[in-house]
Design a protein around this motif. Structure first.
Motif, PDB file in Angstrom:
ATOM      1  N   CYS A 159     -88.053 -68.397  12.946  1.00 47.61           N
ATOM      2  CA  CYS A 159     -87.895 -67.772  11.629  1.00 47.61           C
ATOM      3  C   CYS A 159     -87.415 -68.825  10.644  1.00 47.61           C
ATOM      4  O   CYS A 159     -86.483 -69.576  10.931  1.00 47.61           O
ATOM      5  CB  CYS A 159     -86.869 -66.636  11.695  1.00 47.61           C
ATOM      6  N   HIS A 164     -81.850 -67.102   5.173  1.00 48.47           N
ATOM      7  CA  HIS A 164     -80.685 -66.239   5.402  1.00 48.47           C
ATOM      8  C   HIS A 164     -79.693 -67.015   6.264  1.00 48.47           C
ATOM      9  O   HIS A 164     -80.105 -67.899   7.024  1.00 48.47           O
ATOM     10  CB  HIS A 164     -81.076 -64.916   6.065  1.00 48.47           C
ATOM     11  N   CYS A 173     -86.447 -62.135  14.974  1.00 47.42           N
ATOM     12  CA  CYS A 173     -85.332 -62.990  14.568  1.00 47.42           C
ATOM     13  C   CYS A 173     -84.090 -62.101  14.544  1.00 47.42           C
ATOM     14  O   CYS A 173     -84.054 -61.094  13.843  1.00 47.42           O
ATOM     15  CB  CYS A 173     -85.599 -63.584  13.182  1.00 47.42           C
ATOM     16  N   HIS A 200     -84.071 -59.213   7.010  1.00 46.40           N
ATOM     17  CA  HIS A 200     -85.516 -59.260   6.740  1.00 46.40           C
ATOM     18  C   HIS A 200     -86.040 -57.943   6.184  1.00 46.40           C
ATOM     19  O   HIS A 200     -85.629 -56.876   6.629  1.00 46.40           O
ATOM     20  CB  HIS A 200     -86.275 -59.603   8.017  1.00 46.40           C
TER      21      HIS A 200
HETATM   22 ZN    ZN Z   1     -84.711 -64.614  10.339  1.00 44.06          ZN
END
Ligand code: ZN
Ligand code: ZN
Length: 332
Positions: A49, A53, A139, A144
């Motif tokens: 991913c 974040h 992830c 998300h």
């Molecule tokens: Zn992620």
């Protein structure tokens, strides 16, 4: 019970889904499973991913597994008291949040394997042309999509062309939520009939069902039986709890909606990932094999996956073209 005999209109709201019935156990790479291992080509990069974040704080995957082992063992040994002082110290050490210095908000984080499903094992699982294996990864951070869930990747492939398989996939150093770490499970697929989510039935049918339930409730009260014994459409006759392929989606949190593909097509439920295989409202769905475990703690959570606040994560696919982007909708 044959609810369609009572309400023939319901046969127009029927689908068959395949319940996966995950149960603790280690599968082989060539088998369908939840929690791995995956059949993944050795020469294909493991997916990561890169969505921006934070990913540098969290628990370690191995600590999450160990924490569950210690806790389960303690309760098994001593069902009244649970963990000893010594075990409690071990548990709090395993709960510790670790910091990974230098891991930026866009550094690639390896995805966790969630479920691997072979078409030959799962009736009703329809693959795109040339594919026979569905692999779902995510992830393990809540960052998300519009509902801030895990970052889901749906991967179809052909199992015959894989060649040498990857032995050990890379693991993220830390994870954002322990509920995204699945315990290894074997599957025991079973096809069952479902009926559409109650609020999406015709109004006449909804009214008829309500009247029928009120009558059943009254009869149960008159007979001094346990009130929880009477059957309701929503809990017992509509949508199967637990992990499943296909069938109807539940809209208990967001309210009835429709997943629409960007091509305009109505999307269909591909996979439901559920926090519980059953709860107190869905005991009629408990498989016969699990009936004697009903009251054992965690018997309804073999995968140990928790999504949202204990709800379900629903992955929708486009019937016009399975290659169109999947949609993920969290319910609770
Ligand atoms: Zn992620
Ligand atoms: Zn589409």
């Amino acid at each position: 019970m044959d609810i369609e005999a009572e309400f023939p209109e319901l046969s127009g709201y029927r689908k068959v889904c395949t319940r996966l019935h995950p149960r603790a156990g280690t599968a082989g790479r060539q088998e369908s499973s939840v929690g791995g291992p995956f059949l993944w080509p050795q020469d294909e990069p493991w997916p990561t991913c890169r969505a921006p974040h934070p990913r540098n704080r969290g628990r370690r995957v191995e600590d999450v597994h160990a924490w569950r082992r210690v806790l389960a063992e303690a309760w098994r040994r001593d069902p009244d008291v649970g963990p000893s002082q010594e075990e409690r110290d071990i548990l709090s050490a395993l709960e510790q949040v670790h910091h990974v210095p230098g891991l930026s908000d866009t550094a690639p984080v390896p995805l966790l394997p969630v479920a691997q499903l072979f078409v030959r094992d799962i009736p009703g699982l329809v693959a795109p042309p040339g594919c026979d294996l569905l692999q779902v990864l995510w992830c393990p951070f809540d960052s998300h999509g519009p509902q801030s869930g895990p970052g889901v990747l749906v991967q179809w492939r052909s199992s015959s062309g894989i060649g040498a398989a990857l032995a050990e996939p890379p693991l993220p150093e830390v994870i954002g939520d322990a509920g995204y770490v699945p315990e290894p499970c074997l599957l025991d697929p079973e096809q069952v009939v479902e009926h559409e989510y109650q609020e999406l039935l015709s109004e006449t049918l909804q009214e008829q069902l309500e009247a029928w339930e009120a009558e059943a409730e009254e009869a149960a009260e008159d007979s001094y039986d346990d009130e929880s014994e009477f059957v309701t459409y929503h809990h017992d006759l509509s949508i199967a709890p637990g992990w499943k392929i296909g069938g109807y989606a539940s809209w208990n949190v967001t309210g009835p909606s429709e997943a629409k593909c960007s091509c305009g097509e109505s999307m269909q439920l591909l996979l439901k990932i559920d926090s519980r295989e059953w709860d107190s409202g869905t005991l009629s769905w408990v498989p016969l094999e699990d009936r004697e475990l009903i009251n054992e703690s965690e018997a309804n959570a073999p995968t140990q996956v928790t999504v949202g606040r204990g709800g379900s994560l629903n992955i929708f696919s486009c019937p016009a073209d399975p290659a169109h982007e999947h949609k993920v909708i969290l319910q609770g």
